[in-house]
Design an enzyme around this catalytic site. Structure first.
Site, PDB file in Angstrom:
ATOM      1  CE  LYS A  50      -3.869  -2.365   2.134  1.00  0.00           C
ATOM      2  NZ  LYS A  50      -4.443  -2.872   3.384  1.00  0.00           N
ATOM      3  CD  GLN A  94      -3.680  -4.585   6.846  1.00  0.00           C
ATOM      4  OE1 GLN A  94      -3.488  -3.578   6.180  1.00  0.00           O
ATOM      5  NE2 GLN A  94      -4.345  -5.628   6.378  1.00  0.00           N
ATOM      6  CG  ASP A 117      -9.993  -0.682   4.750  1.00  0.00           C
ATOM      7  OD1 ASP A 117     -10.215  -0.835   3.536  1.00  0.00           O
ATOM      8  OD2 ASP A 117      -9.023  -1.196   5.338  1.00  0.00           O
TER       9      ASP A 117
END
Ligand code: NDP
Length: 280
Positions: A50, A94, A117
């Site tokens: 990323k 994450q 997200d």
């Protein structure tokens, strides 16, 4: 029938080029902060990819690697700091986080406007109620692959194998929002093959190499393989690609299918947030 390939690598490259052009014309740089807690090797690889991709398109990125023993309060404190940081438009936590941290509490602490997200309870609620705002990047990438390939979703029988919060459930909601008739399968599903064989669109997100075999797929189906499994050092999907491609009409390869789209959708969501925050 031999399936045509849904080339996620190529579609993602075009999306990244568009983002790079858009970002180069911006007054400020969009900023993304990624937080990893603990030592999950897969998480470290994802976050590394990323970061490199952010650099490629001109998005400012920060990586916050916290040790396994980080307390919930320390993580919440970092999230609060990033919420208030003007350089940072998008915050990514994450998953998974270590067991002593309540992931729902941590995700809820991310400012709603920076929830890149779409994992906060509010954004999940919006998705499920058919009012999509920020949606998780992998499901968003799956839908984009279908759209870019010109595959109709409305009215189709869609079967999603896997019901995780990050892939299976949000993908099922997105397909339902687009008027597919959706069935979700999981580890307790009986006669899996009988159900997958009904699918016009089959999405597989389980994490078991080659578990979907040719006899489980309908002739002419569209097959989206989300799985990423290490088989003797080779990245392998959940679908027995070599045999299933003889029966499907369209199929994603692994690697080069859903994976690159997940990252492209993260960049796209980051730019979307930037535009909402900076250009009100
Ligand atoms: P999870 O482990 O969270 O979920 C797996 C799901 O598969 C569960 O719902 C489980 O059911 C179900 N399942 C397990 N065994 C079976 C079985 N025999 N039959 C039917 N269903 C079964 O995984 P994720 O959703 O996080 O990820 C799935 C795969 O996708 C992994 O390989 C992961 O690496 C990959 N992935 C790829 C991404 C990409 O960008 N390409 C992004 C994210 C994930 P139950 O709920 O009953 O336990």
């Amino acid at each position: 029938m031999t399936a045509k390939l849904i080339d996620g690598k190529e579609i993602a490259k075009k999306i990244r080029e568009g983002i790079k052009k858009e970002v180069s014309a911006m007054a400020k740089k969009p900023g993304l902060a990624a937080i990893i807690v603990g030592e999950n090797p897969a998480s470290k690889i994802y976050v590394g990819i990323k970061r490199r991709t952010c650099d490629e398109v001109g998005i400012y990125s920060e990586e916050h690697k916290l040790p396994e023993k980080t307390s919930e309060e320390e993580l919440l404190e970092l999230i609060r700091k990033l919420n208030a940081d003007d350089k940072i438009h998008a915050i990514l936590l994450q998953l998974p986080v270590p067991n002593h941290i309540n992931s729902e509490k941590a995700l809820s602490a991310i400012a709603l406007e920076k929830d890149v997200d779409g994992f906060s309870p509010v954004n999940i609620g919006r998705l499920v109620s058919g009012n999509e705002s920020f949606v998780p990047c992998t499901p968003k990438g799956i839908i984009r692959l279908l759209e870019e390939t010109g595959i109709e979703i409305e009215g189709k029988n869609a079967v999603v194998v896997g019901r995780s919060n990050i892939v299976g459930k949000p993908t099922a909601s997105m397909l339902l929002n687009r008027n597919a008739t959706v069935t979700v399968c999981h580890s307790r599903t009986k006669n899996l093959g009988k159900i997958t064989k009904q699918a016009d669109i089959l999405v597989v997100a389980v994490g078991k190499a080659n578990m979907i075999t040719k006899d489980m797929v309908k002739e002419g189906a569209v097959v989206i393989d989300v799985g990423m499994n290490d088989v003797d050092g080779k990245l392998t999907g959940d679908v027995d690609f070599e045999n299933v491609k003889e029966k499907a009409s369209w199929i994603t390869p692994v690697p080069g299918g859903v994976g690159p789209m997940t990252v492209a959708m993260l960049l796209e969501n980051t730019v979307k947030i930037y535009n909402e925050i900076e250009i009100k």
